[in-house]
Design a protein around this motif. Structure first.
Motif, PDB file in Angstrom:
ATOM      1  N   ALA A  81      -3.697   0.856   1.154  1.00  0.00           N
ATOM      2  CA  ALA A  81      -3.786   2.069   0.341  1.00  0.00           C
ATOM      3  C   ALA A  81      -4.881   2.994   0.850  1.00  0.00           C
TER       4      ALA A  81
ATOM      5  N   GLY B  64       0.805  -1.213   0.000  1.00  0.00           N
ATOM      6  CA  GLY B  64       0.000   0.000   0.000  1.00  0.00           C
ATOM      7  C   GLY B  64       0.834   1.257   0.000  1.00  0.00           C
TER       8      GLY B  64
ATOM      9  N   GLN C 284      -3.570  -3.958  -1.072  1.00  0.00           N
ATOM     10  CA  GLN C 284      -4.674  -3.110  -1.526  1.00  0.00           C
ATOM     11  C   GLN C 284      -5.336  -2.366  -0.376  1.00  0.00           C
TER      12      GLN C 284
END
Length: 393
Positions: free
Chosen positions: A333, A75, A330
């Motif tokens: 992030a 991320g 993911q």
């Protein structure tokens, strides 16, 4: 009343743990709240000792392989991996999780082989608002009856792996009966239950069943004799580790392998277990969500890179942890607080995994394809060749 004693012990242990945790409080440090600019701390809780240590090694390898490919970042944030030894059960795994959360102040937990450990830390991570990504433990309740917003899973549910195989076996025996075998503990019961429900739902009939003392059975001859007397046209089993090696070897030695086909949940022929079984494993058909023989570009690259890095082909345990790193990549992030990570996990769509594409279902476990695998020789090796998809996304 099977397994009642173990259930009572686990309930008492977890109740005591909850009392201790209540006394400790659940306040989070600035780092855990994600307001600091330093690295994100990931607590990797896997067995480093005991019977499950090989699985822990594979899981750590898989997680670190993804992290290394991303330059040590997930991320966009630098990652500090803090590894703790889960050991063999909740008596070691729950205190290890406590330490990761309360002393090491990790932002997220990843790993866990043992289902009792995963269920034992459920309230701890929920109260602390520190997400847990389970990369192996298969208890149905983790993403079922005891689901928490802070507990996600990239592995499997015991009943799902087994139930995927049920209709196929019913078709193969064509009205014949099937004998069921598993160790006498929660995972064995869930696997047999999942298989039986799907098998009988497809018109199958059970010839009989045996639950063998977990971790204590080395001589399967009496059970094999009962299988032979039952008139079964096939056998379904759930075994793993040393028990899988002993069962499969004795199944061949007793003369059943050439007469009664053996179908299993795929852990019975996975990784080092398959090597130890040798020729005795040939012809066993299993269901699982991964094989290093899956023919897709993502898996081909993964197998080549993993084998080059670690010397052996990847196992399902490595892939589950690799995918835990991928979903965390993911999710981070979106932010580094527990709430932000959870929101990030909720927003993830399809994951392009070595196992094939999958996504999280409503229970926060994987909606995925299960494959029919056949153990066969390829050159000098015995592999879990993929026959066909059984079910899934």
């Amino acid at each position: 009343m099977r397994g009642v004693g173990r259930s009572i012990w686990i309930a008492a242990f977890l109740g005591l743990t909850a009392s201790v945790l209540a006394g400790c409080g659940s306040s989070l440090s600035e780092d855990q709240q994600g307001t600091a600019e330093g690295p994100v701390k990931v607590g990797l809780l896997v067995p480093k000792s005991g019977v499950y240590a090989p699985l822990g090694k594979d899981m750590e390898n898989g997680f670190r392989m993804y992290l290394d490919a991303k330059g040590g970042k997930l991320g966009g944030r630098s990652i500090d991996v803090v590894v703790a030894d889960e050991g063999g059960g909740p008596e070691s795994g729950v205190p290890a999780a406590q330490k990761l959360l309360q002393q090491d102040r990790v932002n997220v937990l990843v790993g866990i082989v043992n289902s009792a450990v995963a269920l034992g830390v459920r309230d701890l991570v929920t109260d602390s608002k520190v997400p847990l990504i389970v990369a192996n433990a298969g208890a149905d309740a983790i993403t079922g009856a005891q689901r928490s917003d802070y507990v996600w899973r990239t592995s499997f549910a015991n009943g799902e792996v087994a139930s995927a195989l049920g209709p196929y076996v019913a078709e193969q025996v064509k009205g014949g009966k099937v004998f069921l075998m598993a160790p006498d503990y929660a995972a064995g019961e869930e696997a047999v239950g999942g298989f039986r429900k799907a098998f009988e739902g497809a018109g199958g009939t059970v010839a009989g069943s045996e639950f063998t003392p977990f971790g204590k059975t080395t001589n399967f001859q009496p059970y094999l004799a009962r299988i032979e007397r039952s008139g079964a046209k096939a056998v379904y089993c759930f075994y793993a580790g040393a028990e899988a090696v002993a069962f499969v070897k004795q199944y061949q030695q007793f003369g059943l392998a050439s007469k009664i086909p053996l179908y299993c949940s795929g852990f019975a022929t996975e990784g080092g277990v398959l090597k130890a079984q040798g020729d005795a494993a040939l012809g066993i058909r299993t269901s699982l969500h991964y094989s290093d023989q899956i023919d897709n570009p993502t898996n081909q690259k993964f197998v080549a890179d993993y084998t080059a890095k670690y010397g052996d082909p990847p196992t399902v345990y490595a892939v589950q942890a690799y995918d835990a790193a991928a979903v965390l990549d993911q999710a981070l992030a979106k932010g580094t607080t527990g709430e932000a990570i959870v929101e990030g996990l909720k927003g993830i769509g399809e994951i392009d995994s070595p196992r094939g594409r999958w996504r999280f279902n409503d229970g926060q476990g994987p909606e995925q394809t299960y494959y029919l695998r056949n153990t066969e020789e390829q050159g000098s090796q015995i592999v879990n060749a993929v026959v066909q998809p059984l079910s899934g996304a």
